[in-house]
Write an enzyme that holds these catalytic residues in place. Structure first.
Site, PDB file in Angstrom:
ATOM      1  N   HIS A   1       1.721   4.335  -3.030  1.00 15.64           N
ATOM      2  CA  HIS A   1       1.663   5.809  -2.928  1.00 15.64           C
ATOM      3  C   HIS A   1       2.797   6.456  -3.724  1.00 15.64           C
ATOM      4  O   HIS A   1       2.633   7.529  -4.285  1.00 15.64           O
ATOM      5  CB  HIS A   1       1.754   6.263  -1.466  1.00 15.64           C
ATOM      6  CG  HIS A   1       0.448   6.238  -0.731  1.00 15.64           C
ATOM      7  ND1 HIS A   1      -0.633   7.020  -1.083  1.00 15.64           N
ATOM      8  CD2 HIS A   1       0.040   5.544   0.357  1.00 15.64           C
ATOM      9  CE1 HIS A   1      -1.634   6.798  -0.252  1.00 15.64           C
ATOM     10  NE2 HIS A   1      -1.260   5.900   0.641  1.00 15.64           N
TER      11      HIS A   1
ATOM     12  N   HIS B   1       0.838  -1.212   0.000  1.00 13.83           N
ATOM     13  CA  HIS B   1       0.000   0.000   0.000  1.00 13.83           C
ATOM     14  C   HIS B   1       0.872   1.260   0.000  1.00 13.83           C
ATOM     15  O   HIS B   1       0.651   2.173  -0.799  1.00 13.83           O
ATOM     16  CB  HIS B   1      -0.913  -0.043   1.237  1.00 13.83           C
ATOM     17  CG  HIS B   1      -1.773   1.158   1.436  1.00 13.83           C
ATOM     18  ND1 HIS B   1      -3.152   1.095   1.438  1.00 13.83           N
ATOM     19  CD2 HIS B   1      -1.474   2.464   1.649  1.00 13.83           C
ATOM     20  CE1 HIS B   1      -3.648   2.319   1.630  1.00 13.83           C
ATOM     21  NE2 HIS B   1      -2.644   3.170   1.774  1.00 13.83           N
ATOM     22  N   GLU B   2       1.874   1.301   0.883  1.00 14.54           N
ATOM     23  CA  GLU B   2       2.720   2.510   0.975  1.00 14.54           C
ATOM     24  C   GLU B   2       3.554   2.694  -0.291  1.00 14.54           C
ATOM     25  O   GLU B   2       3.730   3.816  -0.767  1.00 14.54           O
ATOM     26  CB  GLU B   2       3.631   2.458   2.205  1.00 14.54           C
ATOM     27  CG  GLU B   2       2.910   2.458   3.541  1.00 14.54           C
ATOM     28  CD  GLU B   2       1.789   3.482   3.631  1.00 14.54           C
ATOM     29  OE1 GLU B   2       1.949   4.613   3.118  1.00 14.54           O
ATOM     30  OE2 GLU B   2       0.737   3.151   4.194  1.00 14.54           O
TER      31      GLU B   2
HETATM   32 NI    NI Z   1      -2.471   5.183   2.157  1.00 16.54          NI
END
Ligand code: NI
Length: 188
Positions: free
Chosen positions: A137, A133-134
């Site tokens: 980004h 998830h990170e």
């Molecule tokens: Ni996030």
């Protein structure tokens, strides 16, 4: 301690590809400190620099929520990825939204630590999900881009529920519009 303002979905910074860092100077160390403080303050499991408005390749991830140990990763990238897991995901830049996302079951990440040393780490389960998830980004990608559309819900406060909230189904389009309104109200 500096808790920074978290930018919300719709902010162009969240959609930019993060710039890789060449030098780890005082500004980078300060940025990592701010990321850590902001992540803890918001009770998040991870935070990318873009989420505090800085489009560079730096993220923090909770290594172990109980001990409050935090991983600080510069220029991280996934070098190995294996299997699949389905699970619920959320993001501090998309507050109160939840949905199911398929992620690798295991990842290996290569990064640079705050001392400038190359490091690799392996994550399974929730850690593999957080790292994926990170690192998304850094590519300007948000979980709402990957979510199983039928699983997308708002968490609404509800005292009558044991959990303290109820879920309300929504769509990707509705959610994106809601964050645009939220940003307009906040003036960003
Ligand atoms: Ni996030």
């Amino acid at each position: 301690m500096a808790v920074r303002r978290i930018v919300y979905c719709g902010d162009p910074t969240l959609r930019r590809k993060a710039r890789r860092l060449r030098n780890i100077d005082e500004d980078v160390i300060q940025l990592l400190d701010d990321l850590r403080d902001t992540m803890r303050h918001a009770s998040g499991l991870g935070l990318a620099a873009a989420q505090i408005g800085v489009p560079v390749a730096a993220v923090t991830v909770m290594r172990d929520p109980e001990s409050e140990r935090v991983l600080e990763l510069i220029n991280p990238r996934i070098i190995e990825s294996e299997g699949e897991q389905e699970g619920t995901e959320a993001c501090l830049s998309l507050p109160t939204l939840r949905g199911m996302v398929i992620r690798p079951a295991r990842v290996v990440v290569a990064a640079v630590d705050p001392s400038g040393n190359p490091t690799t780490l392996e994550g399974e389960g929730l850690m593999a999900r957080c790292l994926s998830h990170e690192l998304d980004h850094l590519e300007g990608r948000l979980f709402i881009d990957l979510v199983e559309p039928d699983s997308l819900v708002w968490l609404r406060p509800d005292e009558s529920e044991e959990s303290g909230y109820r879920t309300e189904p929504t769509t990707v389009e509705e959610a994106l519009e809601a964050f645009d309104r939220l940003r307009a109200r906040r003036g960003s």
